[in-house]
Design a protein around this motif. Sequence first.
Motif, PDB file in Angstrom:
ATOM      1  N   THR A   1      -4.720  -7.580   3.432  1.00 12.99           N
ATOM      2  CA  THR A   1      -4.845  -8.454   2.267  1.00 12.99           C
ATOM      3  C   THR A   1      -3.828  -9.585   2.339  1.00 12.99           C
ATOM      4  O   THR A   1      -4.135 -10.737   2.030  1.00 12.99           O
ATOM      5  CB  THR A   1      -4.616  -7.643   0.978  1.00 12.99           C
ATOM      6  N   ALA A   2      -2.616  -9.264   2.749  1.00 11.11           N
ATOM      7  CA  ALA A   2      -1.572 -10.290   2.839  1.00 11.11           C
ATOM      8  C   ALA A   2      -1.945 -11.368   3.831  1.00 11.11           C
ATOM      9  O   ALA A   2      -1.646 -12.556   3.629  1.00 11.11           O
ATOM     10  CB  ALA A   2      -0.242  -9.644   3.249  1.00 11.11           C
ATOM     11  N   VAL A   3      -2.611 -10.981   4.913  1.00  9.22           N
ATOM     12  CA  VAL A   3      -3.046 -11.965   5.902  1.00  9.22           C
ATOM     13  C   VAL A   3      -4.025 -12.942   5.284  1.00  9.22           C
ATOM     14  O   VAL A   3      -3.978 -14.145   5.522  1.00  9.22           O
ATOM     15  CB  VAL A   3      -3.681 -11.254   7.122  1.00  9.22           C
ATOM     16  N   VAL A   4      -4.955 -12.419   4.460  1.00 12.86           N
ATOM     17  CA  VAL A   4      -5.928 -13.287   3.793  1.00 12.86           C
ATOM     18  C   VAL A   4      -5.213 -14.274   2.882  1.00 12.86           C
ATOM     19  O   VAL A   4      -5.518 -15.467   2.859  1.00 12.86           O
ATOM     20  CB  VAL A   4      -6.937 -12.447   2.983  1.00 12.86           C
ATOM     21  N   VAL A   5      -4.251 -13.780   2.108  1.00 11.73           N
ATOM     22  CA  VAL A   5      -3.521 -14.649   1.190  1.00 11.73           C
ATOM     23  C   VAL A   5      -2.797 -15.746   1.962  1.00 11.73           C
ATOM     24  O   VAL A   5      -2.838 -16.930   1.592  1.00 11.73           O
ATOM     25  CB  VAL A   5      -2.506 -13.835   0.367  1.00 11.73           C
TER      26      VAL A   5
ATOM     27  N   ASN B   1     -12.051 -12.675   8.007  1.00 11.78           N
ATOM     28  CA  ASN B   1     -11.521 -13.296   6.781  1.00 11.78           C
ATOM     29  C   ASN B   1     -10.536 -14.417   7.088  1.00 11.78           C
ATOM     30  O   ASN B   1     -10.478 -15.416   6.359  1.00 11.78           O
ATOM     31  CB  ASN B   1     -10.846 -12.233   5.902  1.00 11.78           C
ATOM     32  N   GLN B   2      -9.751 -14.256   8.131  1.00 12.93           N
ATOM     33  CA  GLN B   2      -8.805 -15.313   8.496  1.00 12.93           C
ATOM     34  C   GLN B   2      -9.542 -16.594   8.856  1.00 12.93           C
ATOM     35  O   GLN B   2      -9.155 -17.697   8.443  1.00 12.93           O
ATOM     36  CB  GLN B   2      -7.938 -14.857   9.670  1.00 12.93           C
ATOM     37  N   ALA B   3     -10.618 -16.463   9.635  1.00 11.53           N
ATOM     38  CA  ALA B   3     -11.400 -17.639  10.029  1.00 11.53           C
ATOM     39  C   ALA B   3     -12.101 -18.251   8.824  1.00 11.53           C
ATOM     40  O   ALA B   3     -12.194 -19.478   8.697  1.00 11.53           O
ATOM     41  CB  ALA B   3     -12.422 -17.247  11.096  1.00 11.53           C
ATOM     42  N   LEU B   4     -12.576 -17.399   7.923  1.00 10.86           N
ATOM     43  CA  LEU B   4     -13.247 -17.885   6.724  1.00 10.86           C
ATOM     44  C   LEU B   4     -12.260 -18.649   5.851  1.00 10.86           C
ATOM     45  O   LEU B   4     -12.571 -19.731   5.338  1.00 10.86           O
ATOM     46  CB  LEU B   4     -13.821 -16.687   5.956  1.00 10.86           C
TER      47      LEU B   4
ATOM     48  N   VAL C   1     -12.053  -7.392  -0.620  1.00  9.85           N
ATOM     49  CA  VAL C   1     -10.608  -7.602  -0.524  1.00  9.85           C
ATOM     50  C   VAL C   1     -10.289  -9.094  -0.473  1.00  9.85           C
ATOM     51  O   VAL C   1      -9.365  -9.577  -1.142  1.00  9.85           O
ATOM     52  CB  VAL C   1     -10.040  -6.878   0.718  1.00  9.85           C
ATOM     53  N   ALA C   2     -11.080  -9.840   0.307  1.00  2.00           N
ATOM     54  CA  ALA C   2     -10.847 -11.281   0.416  1.00  2.00           C
ATOM     55  C   ALA C   2     -11.090 -11.979  -0.913  1.00  2.00           C
ATOM     56  O   ALA C   2     -10.308 -12.837  -1.326  1.00  2.00           O
ATOM     57  CB  ALA C   2     -11.745 -11.871   1.499  1.00  2.00           C
ATOM     58  N   LYS C   3     -12.156 -11.614  -1.591  1.00  2.64           N
ATOM     59  CA  LYS C   3     -12.446 -12.228  -2.885  1.00  2.64           C
ATOM     60  C   LYS C   3     -11.320 -11.928  -3.873  1.00  2.64           C
ATOM     61  O   LYS C   3     -10.880 -12.801  -4.638  1.00  2.64           O
ATOM     62  CB  LYS C   3     -13.781 -11.728  -3.428  1.00  2.64           C
TER      63      LYS C   3
END
Length: 330
Positions: free
Chosen positions: A11-15, A89-92, A109-111
């Motif tokens: 999750t932190a990576v997405v943020v 998710n990182q690419a998105l 999780v990304a949303k």
Amino acid sequence: MRSINLFRGATAVVVAALLTTAAGCSAESEAAAGSGGGSVLRVGAIGNANALSGPVGHHLRQGRLVPALAALGVTDVKVVTFPNGPDLNQALAAGELDLAVYGDTPALVAKGAGQPTRLIAQAQVGLDAGILAKKAGGPTSIAGLAGRKVAVQTGSYIHRYLLGALADARVEPAEVIHIYSSDVEAALERGDVDAAAVPIANVEALKAKGYPLIALASKEHPQYLGTSATVVTEKYLEKQPGIVAAWQDAQRAAVRAAKADWPGFLAYSVSINGFPPAIVEATTVAEQWPEEPFTERGLTLLAGTKQFLVEQKFVRKDFDLDEWTVRSAA
């Protein structure tokens, strides 16, 4: 439990990616996202063949998907595959994709981390998974996972299944280790882990090699079966609102075509996933591919997954599924 840290790490990576999105989008990415003229639709998926799985992927391979999107100005569909949901998710988040088809857990999780996406379909409903043990001296039940090392592809629907099964049994493993499903066999063989949770095709492949099956989601924990999520970025949706109806219509047509030519669809699935035909045939279930973009069962499973992720604090901020979802007339 280390599994919590792993999931929160994803999750932190997405943020972090979201915070750098504006600075990281290249001019090439902006052009590819489409501006109303001819454009390439950039689709992210899970796999290793840069191919989209399922009936829509088969539709693309047969040359039927691009014409279905032509009214939007789409002249090509570029599929980019990733080993896991958090990687996608990182690419998105970095603006490198317009649309993604992947598991419900990483999408939720990304949303919850602020990813600006909208859900436009659930292509697959009832994704199965299982837990297997190492061949010698391994656990024989979920209860036996207490104090043991368990491998799973973290941030995935399989991870959510594993954590749900452990929570129900009130079992605390010594460690939950992130290992891609394709690398699990080696870890089990070396004794690096005592058990592993993997998708159903991997379950069948490992069972055939003598690894004992401890539990299967479809039998012991049907409430933890996964679904797929097809999401579009809000940026792309703003420019191309017709993507919702076009993609949903394409899914309907693709599923009908796949079920009308099931051997052809199975042959396509074999060509992209690396498993023997017998395993693909045994684990590819027609009922898991609904024509309609949303079904009552699919939405029920999705709501249950979101509730679990919120309760476990893997979803940073709760949100309304109805507000996330975009529907169009059939």
